[in-house]
Design a protein around this motif. Structure first.
Motif, PDB file in Angstrom:
ATOM      1  N   MET A 304      -7.337   0.910  -3.867  1.00 30.34           N
ATOM      2  CA  MET A 304      -6.748  -0.037  -2.917  1.00 30.34           C
ATOM      3  C   MET A 304      -6.944   0.402  -1.471  1.00 30.34           C
ATOM      4  SD  MET A 304      -5.898  -2.475  -4.736  1.00 30.34           S
ATOM      5  CE  MET A 304      -5.084  -3.551  -3.580  1.00 30.34           C
ATOM      6  N   LEU A 322      -6.329   8.223   5.814  1.00 30.14           N
ATOM      7  CA  LEU A 322      -5.812   9.579   5.576  1.00 30.14           C
ATOM      8  C   LEU A 322      -5.766   9.872   4.076  1.00 30.14           C
ATOM      9  CD1 LEU A 322      -2.987  11.446   7.314  1.00 30.14           C
ATOM     10  CD2 LEU A 322      -2.789  11.167   4.844  1.00 30.14           C
ATOM     11  N   GLU A 323      -6.274  11.026   3.691  1.00 31.86           N
ATOM     12  CA  GLU A 323      -6.179  11.466   2.287  1.00 31.86           C
ATOM     13  C   GLU A 323      -5.529  12.845   2.207  1.00 31.86           C
ATOM     14  OE1 GLU A 323      -6.306  11.340  -0.887  1.00 31.86           O
ATOM     15  OE2 GLU A 323      -7.021   9.308  -1.323  1.00 31.86           O
ATOM     16  N   VAL A 380      -0.852   4.921  -1.623  1.00 30.66           N
ATOM     17  CA  VAL A 380      -0.915   6.142  -2.451  1.00 30.66           C
ATOM     18  C   VAL A 380      -0.398   5.807  -3.852  1.00 30.66           C
ATOM     19  CG1 VAL A 380      -0.619   7.585  -0.399  1.00 30.66           C
ATOM     20  CG2 VAL A 380       1.390   6.981  -1.752  1.00 30.66           C
ATOM     21  N   PHE A 381      -0.267   6.846  -4.697  1.00 25.09           N
ATOM     22  CA  PHE A 381       0.168   6.596  -6.080  1.00 25.09           C
ATOM     23  C   PHE A 381       1.472   5.792  -6.130  1.00 25.09           C
ATOM     24  CE2 PHE A 381      -1.828  10.990  -6.693  1.00 25.09           C
ATOM     25  CZ  PHE A 381      -3.070  10.450  -6.935  1.00 25.09           C
ATOM     26  N   GLU A 382       1.613   5.030  -7.204  1.00 20.88           N
ATOM     27  CA  GLU A 382       2.795   4.167  -7.357  1.00 20.88           C
ATOM     28  C   GLU A 382       3.978   4.995  -7.871  1.00 20.88           C
ATOM     29  OE1 GLU A 382       3.213   1.260  -6.249  1.00 20.88           O
ATOM     30  OE2 GLU A 382       4.355  -0.025  -7.565  1.00 20.88           O
ATOM     31  N   VAL A 386       6.438  10.023  -4.077  1.00 20.59           N
ATOM     32  CA  VAL A 386       5.272  10.151  -3.185  1.00 20.59           C
ATOM     33  C   VAL A 386       5.412   9.197  -1.996  1.00 20.59           C
ATOM     34  CG1 VAL A 386       2.748  10.161  -3.085  1.00 20.59           C
ATOM     35  CG2 VAL A 386       3.890  10.654  -5.250  1.00 20.59           C
ATOM     36  N   LYS A 387       5.858   7.972  -2.293  1.00 21.95           N
ATOM     37  CA  LYS A 387       6.011   6.978  -1.206  1.00 21.95           C
ATOM     38  C   LYS A 387       7.037   7.488  -0.178  1.00 21.95           C
ATOM     39  CE  LYS A 387       3.812   3.433  -3.482  1.00 21.95           C
ATOM     40  NZ  LYS A 387       2.434   3.096  -3.258  1.00 21.95           N
ATOM     41  N   PHE A 431      -1.763  -6.158  -1.205  1.00 22.24           N
ATOM     42  CA  PHE A 431      -3.121  -6.685  -1.353  1.00 22.24           C
ATOM     43  C   PHE A 431      -3.448  -6.750  -2.844  1.00 22.24           C
ATOM     44  CE2 PHE A 431      -5.018  -6.483   2.960  1.00 22.24           C
ATOM     45  CZ  PHE A 431      -4.044  -5.772   3.642  1.00 22.24           C
TER      46      PHE A 431
HETATM   47  P1  NAI Z   1      -5.556   5.189  -6.763  1.00 19.84           P
HETATM   48  O1  NAI Z   1      -5.078   6.223  -7.696  1.00 19.84           O
HETATM   49  O2  NAI Z   1      -6.917   4.616  -6.955  1.00 19.84           O
HETATM   50  O3  NAI Z   1      -5.504   5.746  -5.278  1.00 19.84           O
HETATM   51  C1  NAI Z   1      -4.423   6.434  -4.742  1.00 19.84           C
HETATM   52  C2  NAI Z   1      -4.972   7.386  -3.693  1.00 19.84           C
HETATM   53  O4  NAI Z   1      -3.901   7.911  -2.962  1.00 19.84           O
HETATM   54  C3  NAI Z   1      -5.731   8.553  -4.287  1.00 19.84           C
HETATM   55  O5  NAI Z   1      -7.020   8.618  -3.721  1.00 19.84           O
HETATM   56  C4  NAI Z   1      -4.884   9.753  -3.923  1.00 19.84           C
HETATM   57  O6  NAI Z   1      -5.663  10.912  -3.653  1.00 19.84           O
HETATM   58  C5  NAI Z   1      -4.161   9.274  -2.687  1.00 19.84           C
HETATM   59  N1  NAI Z   1      -2.905   9.930  -2.460  1.00 19.84           N
HETATM   60  C6  NAI Z   1      -1.936  10.200  -3.357  1.00 19.84           C
HETATM   61  N2  NAI Z   1      -0.891  10.808  -2.757  1.00 19.84           N
HETATM   62  C7  NAI Z   1      -1.219  10.911  -1.445  1.00 19.84           C
HETATM   63  C8  NAI Z   1      -0.559  11.454  -0.324  1.00 19.84           C
HETATM   64  N3  NAI Z   1       0.637  12.000  -0.429  1.00 19.84           N
HETATM   65  N4  NAI Z   1      -1.180  11.396   0.876  1.00 19.84           N
HETATM   66  C9  NAI Z   1      -2.397  10.846   0.973  1.00 19.84           C
HETATM   67  N5  NAI Z   1      -3.069  10.338  -0.058  1.00 19.84           N
HETATM   68  C10 NAI Z   1      -2.488  10.362  -1.252  1.00 19.84           C
HETATM   69  O7  NAI Z   1      -4.453   4.052  -6.758  1.00 19.84           O
HETATM   70  P2  NAI Z   1      -4.591   2.527  -6.341  1.00 19.84           P
HETATM   71  O8  NAI Z   1      -4.944   1.741  -7.525  1.00 19.84           O
HETATM   72  O9  NAI Z   1      -5.428   2.459  -5.138  1.00 19.84           O
HETATM   73  O10 NAI Z   1      -3.099   2.156  -5.983  1.00 19.84           O
HETATM   74  C11 NAI Z   1      -2.506   2.540  -4.772  1.00 19.84           C
HETATM   75  C12 NAI Z   1      -1.281   1.689  -4.517  1.00 19.84           C
HETATM   76  O11 NAI Z   1      -1.680   0.331  -4.492  1.00 19.84           O
HETATM   77  C13 NAI Z   1      -0.204   1.786  -5.582  1.00 19.84           C
HETATM   78  O12 NAI Z   1       1.043   1.666  -4.957  1.00 19.84           O
HETATM   79  C14 NAI Z   1      -0.476   0.590  -6.465  1.00 19.84           C
HETATM   80  O13 NAI Z   1       0.665   0.148  -7.151  1.00 19.84           O
HETATM   81  C15 NAI Z   1      -0.904  -0.421  -5.426  1.00 19.84           C
HETATM   82  N6  NAI Z   1      -1.721  -1.514  -5.905  1.00 19.84           N
HETATM   83  C16 NAI Z   1      -2.727  -1.322  -6.803  1.00 19.84           C
HETATM   84  C17 NAI Z   1      -3.504  -2.369  -7.246  1.00 19.84           C
HETATM   85  C18 NAI Z   1      -4.635  -2.159  -8.199  1.00 19.84           C
HETATM   86  O14 NAI Z   1      -5.131  -3.155  -8.773  1.00 19.84           O
HETATM   87  N7  NAI Z   1      -5.102  -0.963  -8.401  1.00 19.84           N
HETATM   88  C19 NAI Z   1      -3.255  -3.751  -6.757  1.00 19.84           C
HETATM   89  C20 NAI Z   1      -2.225  -3.834  -5.757  1.00 19.84           C
HETATM   90  C21 NAI Z   1      -1.472  -2.758  -5.382  1.00 19.84           C
END
Ligand code: NAI
Ligand code: 3HC
Length: 690
Positions: A304, A322-323, A380-382, A386-387, A431
């Motif tokens: 995302m 930022l990562e 970031v992770f759901e 973390v949030k 999104f």
């Molecule tokens: P993902 O696992 O692909 O990406 C999460 C990223 O966040 C990872 O690259 C991770 O390294 C990074 N991260 C984790 N903790 C962090 C921190 N403390 N500081 C900086 N970076 C950090 O997950 P995804 O799928 O992108 O989901 C992210 C968010 O978007 C979640 O809240 C999810 O519920 C939401 N979301 C996801 C959708 C999907 O279809 N995948 C659709 C809509 C929302």
């Protein structure tokens, strides 16, 4: 002449100016005085030429869509254009802004078109389930050739002036004052002398090879997605080649009326207004100024985060991502680069455009680098922990007034906001994946979110081409919450006797791009498996598939088999046996399950949940829910969204069957919402609630 139409005579040229804000839609209030003005211009001997121009932000944007479905009032738009064509003095349309639909058709009734360089012209009727109904399909092919006309009308996409001039759709571009130059152009024509041929008399471009035209039709309509209007457009343009002008015109009108009265067009018109209605938010009046957004931050470069960064960069906003560490950052930005390269290979953007977009995206692992961003979007992770950490960090570094947004799918935004000292600046920006493609943006309003933060979110959505809907805080907001209700019965349907392919077929027959089992196979079964585990839930069939490593398409097998990397789902005997075994273990005797039962047990709970969402005020209106489902979840456009569909399908019928299934299963998803019961009793629709 009237409040909406003025008539002045200058140096022998009648200047007719239309003024019907906001977009000069050709409603009756405009048509009637315009008819009188054109008659006067025709009959007054002092008039040597006519210029039609518009006041305000645009030339005529089309027929007045809100008049469709009401009794027609004379004069009709075709009457107006017929009158225009009876004038043998030069007639000129002076176009600025967008000349669309009936507006462009009126301009095609003129001899000539002079336009501002920034103007656009087009026939977008197809987006409303219509075909042009005032000569567009007959005159445009004569003006620019049938294939070019077909492309424009089937796509519904307006064209800019460079292309319009090259095609011959406009005759001259104004360098300065549009009206003055259109009048000068008209005078030139008077000086040259007549006769002035109308488009109806020009047939030279119609001499095309019909086989080649039919091949162009097949290409242009292949993405019609089950909609009728694009096919009807092609039929009408073909008639323009094969029939005499007046016959083709009469046939166009017949098809237009048939389309106008179709459910498909009613659904698409509903969505047109619903999309605009959704931007009107209680407490966020037009006087509320959005905060300026020039620079954005994104936290997390996963699926995302990367997509959101691209969506922002594509809209011209610079983004810093930022990562957690350099490695994750490089991986995320590498993925972004790969997606842009794919777009270049497919020809959807140029290599230069890719570089321009990439140059707007930078990376960091240091929160201090985000401090001057106007908005930051967390992806970031759901996980609440973390949030919370991320928002506390943002609270420490972000400049005052920055908007802090979360892309959470399910979590409590108010709890996230409470970890900061500035909950008024916190908002949800949900999104959909892939975020640079999907148009829906759920804007989540927290209990403390400030009005100007909502205004900023709405303005941002517009800037990056998203369709926004403001929703309240609850588990899954509007879209995912209704999806959960729809999903509840999936496994039980299989255990009752249905097969995945049978269930999916009911969905694709309805018009969805795919069914629920094809969808989980595409998304990956492991994702929902993890989600269930975290909630202590189980699903006997899906869990067993996961235990066997059948994670869906990416594993070559899930609810279906995907042979040799193919994306085409094939029914798998392994799954059939598994379903039979699980049913036997649970003591369920499988039986024949029909399409109607599948609809009742999947779609009806979704409508029920939608009604609860309205009751709780999570969505401000039923039409907002329709906008969510059509733009975020592939609900068929031709059916106008779940709530619009439900109303036409019969709310009393839905309540009746929900009660039945509630009795059979005892499940909460089937218990009719009080609002639904009330509407079933009163016979009112959702629109009666406003
Ligand atoms: P993902 O696992 O692909 O990406 C999460 C990223 O966040 C990872 O690259 C991770 O390294 C990074 N991260 C984790 N903790 C962090 C921190 N403390 N500081 C900086 N970076 C950090 O997950 P995804 O799928 O992108 O989901 C992210 C968010 O978007 C979640 O809240 C999810 O519920 C939401 N979301 C996801 C959708 C999907 O279809 N995948 C659709 C809509 C929302
Ligand atoms: N009829 C009635 N209302 C219209 C309208 C139309 N053709 N076009 C726009 N409006 C209304 C909108 O509903 C909105 O109302 P609101 O402020 O109360 O919500 C207001 O005008 C402003 O519209 P937008 O918010 O969309 O303004 P934008 O500046 O973003 O966009 C536009 C302007 C590009 C002209 C866009 O409104 C648009 O695409 N309009 C529709 C154009 C169209 O489809 N024309 C074809 C109509 S069908 C036809 O002409 C049939 C003919 O062939 C016989």
């Amino acid at each position: 002449m009237s409040d909406t139409v003025s008539f002045t005579l200058e140096n022998g040229v009648a200047l007719i100016v239309l003024d019907n804000p906001p977009v000069n839609a050709l409603g009756h209030a405009l048509r009637a005085p315009l008819f009188a003005a054109l008659e006067k211009a025709r009959d007054d001997e002092a008039v040597e030429a006519v210029v039609i121009a518009c006041a305000g932000r645009t030339f005529i944007a089309g027929a007045d869509i809100s008049e469709f479905g009401k009794p027609p009032l004379e004069p009709s738009l075709p009457d107006l254009i017929a009158l225009l064509e009876s004038i043998d003095k030069p007639t000129v349309a002076a176009i600025h802004g967008t000349a669309l639909g009936g507006g462009f058709e009126l301009a095609l009734g003129c001899h000539y078109r002079v336009a501002e360089k920034s103007a656009k012209v087009g026939l977008p009727e197809v987006n409303l389930g219509l075909i042009p109904g005032a000569g567009g399909t007959v005159r445009l092919p004569r003006l620019i050739g049938p294939e070019a006309a077909l492309g424009m009308i089937v796509s519904g996409k307006p064209i800019g002036m460079e292309k319009a001039l090259a095609l011959g759709a406009v005759d001259r571009l104004a360098e300065g004052d549009l009206r003055a130059e259109a009048i000068a152009f008209a005078r030139e024509k008077v000086a040259q002398g007549g006769p002035y041929p109308h488009i109806r008399e020009r047939a030279e471009k119609l001499a095309v090879d019909l086989d080649a035209f039919d091949a162009a039709v097949a290409e242009a309509t292949k993405k019609a997605r089950g909609l009728t209007a694009p096919l009807k457009v092609a039929e009408a343009v073909r008639n323009a080649i094969t029939m005499p002008f007046d016959d083709a015109l009469a046939r166009e009108r017949d098809i237009f009326i048939e389309r106008r009265d179709s459910t498909e067009s009613a659904a698409q018109r509903h969505l047109f207004f619903a999309t605009r209605e959704a931007t009107k938010v209680a407490g966020v009046g037009r006087d509320v100024e959005p905060r300026p957004i020039r620079k954005a931050g994104v936290i997390g470069a996963g699926t995302m985060g990367g997509g959101i960064a691209m969506a922002l960069a594509n809209g011209g906003i610079s983004v810093i991502v930022l990562e957690m560490n350099e490695e994750a950052l490089a991986r995320g930005l590498g993925q972004v680069e790969k997606i842009y390269s794919g777009s270049v290979t497919r020809g959807s953007i140029s290599a230069a455009e890719k570089e321009a977009r990439l140059s707007r995206i930078s990376g960091t692992t240091d929160y201090a680098a985000l401090a001057d961003c106007d908005i930051v979007i967390e992806a970031v992770f759901e996980e609440m922990g973390v949030k919370r950490q991320v928002f506390s960090a943002l609270d420490r570094v972000m400049k005052p007034g920055a908007v802090l947004a979360s892309n959470t799918s399910y979590l409590d935004l108010n709890e996230i906001a409470a970890t900061t000292e500035r909950p008024q600046d916190v908002v949800g920006l949900h999104f959909f994946s892939p975020a640079h493609v999907m148009r829906l943006l759920e804007i989540v309003r927290g209990e403390r979110t400030a009005a100007d933060v909502l205004a900023t979110a709405l303005a941002l959505a517009r800037a990056i081409g998203k369709v926004p809907v403001v929703v309240g805080v609850c588990n899954g907001f509007v879209g995912n919450r209704m999806l959960a209700a729809r999903r509840d019965e999936n496994e039980d349907l299989l255990l009752s006797g249905a097969t995945p392919e049978q269930v999916d077929k009911v969905f694709t027959d309805f018009g969805w791009p795919m069914g629920p089992f094809q969808m989980v196979d595409l998304a990956g079964l492991d994702i929902s498996w993890k989600h269930r585990q975290s909630l202590g839930l189980s699903a006997p069939i899906a869990d067993t598939l996961c235990e066997a490593g059948r994670f869906g398409q990416k594993a070559g097998r899930g609810f279906y088999l995907y042979e040799d990397g193919s994306r085409a789902p094939k029914p798998d005997p392994f799954v059939t046996e598994l379903i039979e075994r699980k049913a036997a273990e649970l003591g369920i005797e499988r039986r024949a399950v029909g399409a109607e039962e599948i609809t009742e047990r999947t779609l009806y709970p979704m409508i029920n949940e939608g009604a609860r969402i309205i009751e709780e005020g999570i969505a401000a209106r039923a039409s907002d829910i329709d906008v969510v489902w059509v733009n975020g979840y592939g609900f068929p456009v031709a059916k106008g969204g779940p709530m619009f569909w439900a109303e036409r399908h019969g709310i009393d019928r839905i309540v009746d069957r929900l009660e039945h299934w509630h009795g059979v299963t005892g499940k909460e998803v089937f218990k009719p919402a009080p609002l639904l019961r009330q509407l079933a009793l009163t016979g009112g629709g959702f629109s009666s609630l406003a």
